[in-house]
Enzyme design. Structure first.
Site, PDB file in Angstrom:
ATOM      1  N   HIS A  20       0.757  -1.249   0.058  1.00 42.61           N
ATOM      2  CA  HIS A  20      -0.036   0.156  -0.031  1.00 42.61           C
ATOM      3  C   HIS A  20       1.024   1.233   0.151  1.00 42.61           C
ATOM      4  CE1 HIS A  20      -3.103  -2.877   1.920  1.00 42.61           C
ATOM      5  NE2 HIS A  20      -3.313  -2.519   0.636  1.00 42.61           N
ATOM      6  N   GLU A  42       1.627   3.360   3.035  1.00 45.95           N
ATOM      7  CA  GLU A  42       1.971   2.720   4.231  1.00 45.95           C
ATOM      8  C   GLU A  42       3.810   2.704   4.206  1.00 45.95           C
ATOM      9  OE1 GLU A  42      -0.401  -0.679   4.739  1.00 45.95           O
ATOM     10  OE2 GLU A  42      -2.101   0.678   4.427  1.00 45.95           O
ATOM     11  N   HIS A  90       2.866  -3.347   6.768  1.00 44.24           N
ATOM     12  CA  HIS A  90       1.783  -2.373   6.537  1.00 44.24           C
ATOM     13  C   HIS A  90       1.914  -1.255   7.534  1.00 44.24           C
ATOM     14  CE1 HIS A  90      -0.437  -4.540   3.227  1.00 44.24           C
ATOM     15  NE2 HIS A  90       0.186  -5.467   3.767  1.00 44.24           N
ATOM     16  N   GLU A 112       1.634  -5.008  11.134  1.00 50.58           N
ATOM     17  CA  GLU A 112       1.221  -3.649  10.725  1.00 50.58           C
ATOM     18  C   GLU A 112       2.118  -3.008  11.948  1.00 50.58           C
ATOM     19  OE1 GLU A 112      -1.372  -2.341   9.095  1.00 50.58           O
ATOM     20  OE2 GLU A 112      -2.391  -4.076   8.408  1.00 50.58           O
TER      21      GLU A 112
HETATM   22 ZN   LIG Z   1      -1.757  -1.954   4.244  1.00 50.56          ZN
END
Ligand SMILES: [Zn+2]
Ligand SMILES: *[C@@H]1O[C@H](CO)[C@@H](O)[C@H](O)[C@H]1NC(C)=O
Ligand SMILES: *[C@@H]1O[C@H](CO)[C@@H](O)[C@H](O)[C@H]1NC(C)=O
Ligand SMILES: *[C@@H]1O[C@H](CO)[C@@H](O)[C@H](O)[C@H]1NC(C)=O
Length: 462
Positions: free
Chosen positions: A106, A109, A217, A307
């Protein structure tokens, strides 16, 4: 700014010519040292040009342990760079497992992207400064790092913490929804358009037998493990679990518990609370077409989603703290590749490719198979496991293996399966998933069908 060359300023004072000469030599030596090797990478955002310069610089200055290559191009034609770090970076070595980290899928990110650049720097500098822990890691593991899977999205990203500007690729597609969904019936669905970044990663996963990986992420602080999808599967307490759930929970916990705050599980204002800082992907929120499910089922590589920052695009002055918080878990996670058992399946005339290596209590939807070297790697927690290994024209080998605990180890248990030819054993074509490293691939088979076939095989042979 890169490579930054440090100029040590020596005090200006009167000194004899000889001393000046010595200082001159010293200065020259220091400057040469910094020209030939990267100075510590600075904590700032590296745009695509700066990232490429840095990676090329490492490729040139440390060819003995680093190898840079591109696995494809983005929609706008930017290279998707992968840096391989290890004692034999250009090719696979028997018994040395392949690891990968993917970041910035992404585009907005961005912390993971800088973390992977810092990780490259840490490993390369650690090697040159003779750090024994880095050397042990690099001599036992081949590490592949893709700092940006979505360089186009990065170019478009705004620096907001929670926005989605830059998340998608240049075609406006979410790359973590664009992998083939492992659970849907492909014959009954229109073929999904595959984005070039996803195609590149899929063929990259086919090019090596990856054993363990994670994708990085931002927007939360949690380690999430497969499955993300479920499509008609039975849930276990709201979770869509794999047969390797015990291993996945362990892997996620290793990351969260080695991190300064992830294990608290409640660090972000806008996020859920996660016990121990980990979650099953589906239990958090269902999604299909993600990388971790694809990687696990199609590449037999255990993949989790990390994350690593509440804010997707935090201020530059926080990058050093992010590195401090994530360096120990990034390293500890890589080391988990040495859990369990590894080895080869050998037939009468050498290694067997495509042999099924089944651990009895975990009938994977896509059974693990050996690669073109006849190698297998099975990440398992300590304990006793019954293995069943099969190949057409050979008796099924059934063996109990005792997996020891491997604290701080840099190698899984080594065990080769020696197969006995059998004229009565059925020459059966096994139902195989399109495992990444298998030529041509095959149809996805339901676990039940696979189970029946395996039982048939065992009954015929035993
Ligand atoms: Zn992501
Ligand atoms: C990295 O260096 C090798 C030589 O060591 C070279 O063959 C290769 O092309 C370089 N990679 C890139 C992307 O320039
Ligand atoms: C690196 O470390 C090893 C063992 O720790 C030692 O034998 C060797 O001399 C060291 N090399 C350098 C260049 O410091
Ligand atoms: C594994 O099996 C061995 C005997 O083969 C036994 O001594 C040991 O206790 C078992 N370990 C576990 C964890 O069951």
């Amino acid at each position: 700014m890169f490579p930054s060359i440090t100029n040590p300023i020596l005090p200006e004072e009167d000194s004899p010519t000889e001393l000046r000469c010595q200082r001159g030599m010293f200065l020259l030596f220091v400057v040469l040292l910094f020209i030939t090797r990267a100075a510590a990478l600075d904590f700032r955002y590296h745009d695509n040009t700066a990232m490429k310069e840095y990676l090329l610089h490492i490729n040139t200055t440390s060819p003995e342990i680093a190898h840079l290559h591109s696995i494809g191009r983005s929609v706008r034609g930017q290279e998707l760079w992968v840096m391989i770090v290890g004692l034999n970076p250009r090719q696979h070595t028997l018994g040395i497992p392949e690891f990968n980290y993917v970041a910035n899928m992404h585009g907005n990110e961005v912390v993971g992207r800088e973390l992977l650049l810092q990780l490259i720097d840490f490993l390369v500098e650690g090697y040159h400064s003779n750090s024994s822990s880095v050397k042990r890691l690099l001599s036992s593991t081949r590490i592949h790092l893709l700092p940006s899977m979505n360089p186009d999205g990065f170019d478009d990203a705004d620096t907001q913490c929670l926005h989605n500007q830059g998340r998608y690729n240049h075609n406006g597609v979410d790359l973590n929804r664009n992998f083939p969904d492992v659970f849907s019936d492909h014959s009954r669905q229109p073929k999904q358009q595959r984005e070039p970044e996803v195609e590149a990663v899929m063929s990259w996963l086919r090019s090596e037998t990856f054993v363990l990986s994670a994708n990085l992420h931002g927007g939360a602080l949690v380690a999430s493990y497969p499955y993300d999808s479920n499509q008609g599967r039975v849930l276990v307490g709201g979770a869509s679990v794999t047969p390797d759930n015990d291993v996945f929970v362990h892997l996620a916990k290793v990351y969260a518990s080695s991190h300064t705050s992830m294990h608290h599980g409640n660090s972000c204002v806008h996020s859920n609370k996660f016990a121990d800082g980990i979650t099953n992907g589906y239990e958090w929120y269902p999604l299909s077409g993600g990388l971790q499910d694809y990687s696990y089922l199609h590449a037999q590589c255990l993949d989790i989603t990390l994350e690593v920052s509440c804010c997707k695009f935090p201020a530059e002055d926080q990058l050093q703290d992010f590195w401090t918080a994530n360096r120990p878990p990034l390293i500890a996670f890589i080391q988990q590749i040495h859990l369990g058992v590894k080895g080869r399946v050998l037939g009468s005339s050498g290694p067997l490719q495509g042999a099924l290596v089944v651990v009895s209590d975990r009938l994977d939807r896509c059974p693990f198979t050996t690669d073109h070297n006849g190698e297998y790697y099975r990440l398992l927690l300590p304990g006793n496991y019954t293995f069943m290994v099969s190949f057409p024209g050979y008796q099924v080998a059934q063996e109990m293996l005792s997996i020891p605990s491997n604290q701080n180890g840099f190698s899984a248990l080594n065990h080769d399966f020696l197969m006995k030819p059998s004229s009565t054993a059925p020459a059966m074509i096994f139902p195989l998933c399109d495992h990444a490293h298998q030529q041509g691939g095959g149809a996805t088979t339901s676990p039940t069908l696979f189970c029946i076939l395996l039982l048939t095989l065992l009954l015929l042979d035993l």
